[in-house]
Design a protein around this motif. Structure first.
Motif, mmCIF file in Angstrom:
data_model
loop_
_atom_site.group_PDB
_atom_site.id
_atom_site.type_symbol
_atom_site.label_atom_id
_atom_site.label_comp_id
_atom_site.label_asym_id
_atom_site.label_seq_id
_atom_site.Cartn_x
_atom_site.Cartn_y
_atom_site.Cartn_z
ATOM 1 N N PRO A 178 -45.178 -35.954 30.244
ATOM 2 C CA PRO A 178 -43.895 -35.938 30.970
ATOM 3 C C PRO A 178 -42.962 -34.907 30.354
ATOM 4 O O PRO A 178 -42.881 -34.783 29.124
ATOM 5 N N LEU A 190 -45.701 -38.549 22.360
ATOM 6 C CA LEU A 190 -46.098 -38.360 23.757
ATOM 7 C C LEU A 190 -47.598 -38.141 23.880
ATOM 8 O O LEU A 190 -48.234 -38.632 24.831
ATOM 9 N N ARG A 193 -49.154 -41.486 23.418
ATOM 10 C CA ARG A 193 -48.946 -42.272 24.645
ATOM 11 C C ARG A 193 -49.989 -41.918 25.695
ATOM 12 O O ARG A 193 -50.434 -42.778 26.461
ATOM 13 N N GLY A 230 -35.217 -43.097 25.438
ATOM 14 C CA GLY A 230 -36.029 -42.731 26.589
ATOM 15 C C GLY A 230 -37.510 -42.656 26.265
ATOM 16 O O GLY A 230 -38.355 -43.129 27.037
ATOM 17 N N VAL A 231 -37.853 -42.058 25.122
ATOM 18 C CA VAL A 231 -39.258 -41.963 24.730
ATOM 19 C C VAL A 231 -39.828 -43.350 24.443
ATOM 20 O O VAL A 231 -40.972 -43.646 24.805
ATOM 21 N N TRP A 233 -38.921 -46.051 25.879
ATOM 22 C CA TRP A 233 -39.151 -46.650 27.197
ATOM 23 C C TRP A 233 -40.436 -46.113 27.821
ATOM 24 O O TRP A 233 -41.232 -46.872 28.392
ATOM 25 N N LEU A 234 -40.653 -44.804 27.708
ATOM 26 C CA LEU A 234 -41.869 -44.214 28.254
ATOM 27 C C LEU A 234 -43.117 -44.818 27.613
ATOM 28 O O LEU A 234 -44.106 -45.107 28.298
ATOM 29 N N ARG A 237 -43.709 -48.354 28.883
ATOM 30 C CA ARG A 237 -44.136 -48.417 30.279
ATOM 31 C C ARG A 237 -45.427 -47.632 30.543
ATOM 32 O O ARG A 237 -45.958 -47.680 31.645
ATOM 33 N N GLY A 238 -45.898 -46.933 29.547
ATOM 34 C CA GLY A 238 -47.086 -46.095 29.732
ATOM 35 C C GLY A 238 -48.377 -46.900 29.794
ATOM 36 O O GLY A 238 -48.487 -47.983 29.227
#
Length: 246
Positions: A178, A190, A193, A230-231, A233-234, A237-238
């Protein structure tokens, strides 16, 4: 170049006219003459983030003497993360090495990252530089120490230094992440994730010898708080789903 290189070195810059030529010459010195698998088959992609000085003109002049050099220019200033992403999108190599444009990263560490990749498992898609002896001011080192501690606690990315500009990663894996402003500071989390593994590699760090820093501790902290949430949260939810063709 008539064929795609194996490695693309992506360097985002904003108002770095005095650092451009020395860093480019260091990159070519570190990589020219090496075996293709060790970084010898490379290109350099500079991304000028709409500099207000003559950085772009300096880059255009250097293209005549450095055949590996390519230049991408932002029509409007868009930030470091967007510059890195656009550089990666323009790059032709399957693997990307990134460097900060201020000259504090040492291009001689790129072969070191490539050597780590050669002995790593295929699922390792990111080799992140780790500045074990930072050459920044005491206040910046202190701020980074606390920021890294908070980030590590929240994201559990097992990475001691995510702010280091020198990294080596697979182009395809990066472009699947993302994208958002400042995402370059959270690449290990990331990548993890997305289901990949990451490795931190000790690298050199140098004093800035020209130009001025584009960040200060306050603006880093202010944007870091919302980015970190934000990260997190990602990550929460990932979901990673491996697929196979049958």
């Amino acid at each position: 170049m008539t064929t795609s290189p194996q490695l693309s070195v992506v360097v985002p810059v904003f108002n770095e006219r005095d650092n451009v030529a020395p860093l480019i010459h260091e990159i070519t010195a570190a990589l020219r003459g090496r075996a293709p698998a060790d970084g010898g088959d490379f290109e350099i992609v500079y991304v000028d983030d709409h500099s207000r000085d003559d950085t772009l003109a300096v880059l255009q002049q250097l293209k005549a003497e450095v055949p590996e050099l390519r230049v991408v220019h932002h029509v409007t200033q868009s930030g470091q993360s967007t510059a890195i992403r656009n550089g990666v999108k323009a790059a032709r190599g399957a693997w990307i090495a990134t460097l900060d444009g201020d000259g504090q990263n040492d291009p001689a560490d790129i072969p070191k990252l490539i050597a780590e990749r050669a002995q790593a498992a295929p699922e390792v898609k990111l080799f992140a530089g780790w500045r074990v002896n930072r050459q920044d001011s005491g206040s910046k080192r202190w701020a980074s120490k606390w920021a890294n501690a908070i980030r590590s606690r929240m994201l559990r990315d097992d990475t001691p230094d995510t702010g280091c500009g020198i990294k080596l990663f697979e182009r395809e894996a990066f472009l699947d992440l993302p994208h958002f402003n400042h995402m370059h500071r959270y690449l290990p989390a990331l990548m993890q994730r997305a289901g990949w593994k990451t490795v931190s590699v000790p690298v050199h760090h140098r004093h800035r010898t020209a130009g001025v820093s584009k960040y200060n501790n306050l603006n880093r902290a202010l944007v870091g708080i919302s980015d970190l949430r934000g990260v997190a949260w990602l990550i929460k939810r990932g979901k990673v789903t491996r697929v196979e063709e049958v």
